[in-house]
Scaffold this motif. Structure first.
Motif, short mmCIF file in Angstrom:
data_model
loop_
_atom_site.label_atom_id
_atom_site.label_comp_id
_atom_site.label_asym_id
_atom_site.label_seq_id
_atom_site.Cartn_x
_atom_site.Cartn_y
_atom_site.Cartn_z
N ASP A 75 -103.25 -69.34 65.79
CA ASP A 75 -103.62 -67.92 65.78
C ASP A 75 -104.97 -67.69 66.45
O ASP A 75 -105.20 -66.67 67.09
CB ASP A 75 -103.67 -67.37 64.35
CG ASP A 75 -102.29 -67.24 63.73
OD1 ASP A 75 -101.30 -67.14 64.47
OD2 ASP A 75 -102.21 -67.24 62.49
N TYR A 78 -104.82 -69.87 71.71
CA TYR A 78 -103.48 -70.09 72.26
C TYR A 78 -103.37 -69.56 73.69
O TYR A 78 -104.21 -68.79 74.15
CB TYR A 78 -102.42 -69.47 71.37
CG TYR A 78 -102.41 -67.96 71.31
CD1 TYR A 78 -101.47 -67.22 72.03
CD2 TYR A 78 -103.32 -67.26 70.52
CE1 TYR A 78 -101.45 -65.84 71.97
CE2 TYR A 78 -103.29 -65.88 70.46
CZ TYR A 78 -102.35 -65.17 71.18
OH TYR A 78 -102.34 -63.81 71.12
N MET A 80 -101.72 -67.10 76.13
CA MET A 80 -101.10 -65.79 75.96
C MET A 80 -99.94 -65.56 76.93
O MET A 80 -98.98 -64.87 76.58
CB MET A 80 -102.16 -64.70 76.14
CG MET A 80 -103.26 -64.82 75.09
SD MET A 80 -104.53 -63.56 75.24
CE MET A 80 -103.72 -62.24 74.33
N PHE A 96 -94.50 -64.45 78.28
CA PHE A 96 -95.52 -64.17 77.28
C PHE A 96 -95.30 -65.10 76.09
O PHE A 96 -94.16 -65.38 75.71
CB PHE A 96 -95.46 -62.70 76.84
CG PHE A 96 -95.87 -61.77 77.94
CD1 PHE A 96 -97.21 -61.52 78.18
CD2 PHE A 96 -94.92 -61.16 78.74
CE1 PHE A 96 -97.59 -60.66 79.21
CE2 PHE A 96 -95.29 -60.30 79.76
CZ PHE A 96 -96.63 -60.06 80.00
N SER A 98 -96.76 -66.59 72.09
CA SER A 98 -97.41 -66.27 70.82
C SER A 98 -97.88 -67.58 70.19
O SER A 98 -97.40 -68.65 70.58
CB SER A 98 -96.41 -65.60 69.87
OG SER A 98 -95.95 -64.38 70.41
N TYR A 119 -103.12 -67.82 80.96
CA TYR A 119 -104.27 -67.16 80.38
C TYR A 119 -104.46 -67.61 78.94
O TYR A 119 -103.59 -67.39 78.09
CB TYR A 119 -104.10 -65.64 80.44
CG TYR A 119 -105.34 -64.88 80.05
CD1 TYR A 119 -106.39 -64.75 80.95
CD2 TYR A 119 -105.48 -64.33 78.79
CE1 TYR A 119 -107.54 -64.07 80.61
CE2 TYR A 119 -106.63 -63.65 78.44
CZ TYR A 119 -107.65 -63.52 79.36
OH TYR A 119 -108.80 -62.85 79.01
N CYS A 120 -105.58 -68.27 78.68
CA CYS A 120 -105.96 -68.73 77.35
C CYS A 120 -106.82 -67.63 76.70
O CYS A 120 -107.73 -67.11 77.36
CB CYS A 120 -106.75 -70.04 77.47
SG CYS A 120 -107.46 -70.64 75.92
N ASN A 121 -106.53 -67.31 75.45
CA ASN A 121 -107.27 -66.22 74.81
C ASN A 121 -108.76 -66.53 74.66
O ASN A 121 -109.56 -65.62 74.50
CB ASN A 121 -106.65 -65.87 73.44
CG ASN A 121 -106.87 -66.92 72.39
OD1 ASN A 121 -106.80 -68.12 72.65
ND2 ASN A 121 -107.12 -66.49 71.17
#
Length: 131
Positions: A75, A78, A80, A96, A98, A119-121
């Motif tokens: 959470d 991660y 994205m 996409f 999760s 894309y890494c959060n």
């Protein structure tokens, strides 16, 4: 000036925008200019967990994995999305993700010459080239 498929991020609210058709104007969100994201690649720190890796499966299709070692998918941290783009920017496919998903993407035969980005959060945009 923007280019097709450029990615821009709002540094206030976090909106991420992809350009579909190039234009002359400046992209603005929350009253401020948006930041054009520049992908990191194989010369960056943390590349082993972020740079897309390409593997051909037994059916002859490519599978794009995020990193040569597994990237966390929690959470808090991660991937994205994974995006595959043809080298002439005329075809794009996005998956996409999760938290708890496996960060990989299966491609069909119609993608032969392409690059991938993810894309890494936390660590942003990363790119890998299928040679």
């Amino acid at each position: 000036m923007t280019n097709r498929l450029d990615l821009f991020r709002c540094n206030v609210c976090g909106n991420l925008v992809q350009v579909m058709l190039a234009g002359e104007g400046e992209l603005v969100c929350c009253g401020e200019p948006m930041e054009l994201l520049q992908p990191k690649g194989i010369t960056s720190e943390m590349e082993e967990k972020h740079v897309p890796v390409f593997v051909k499966n037994e059916c002859g299709n490519f599978v794009v994995h995020v990193g040569s070692i597994p990237h966390p998918m929690t959470d808090e941290h991660y991937i994205m999305f994974i995006q595959v783009v043809s080298k002439n920017n005329d075809k794009i496919c996005t998956k996409f993700l999760s938290p708890n998903d496996v960060p990989k993407m299966l491609l069909g035969h119609d993608f032969n010459e392409f690059f991938a980005r993810e894309y890494c959060n936390i660590h942003g945009l990363w790119e890998g080239i299928n040679d």
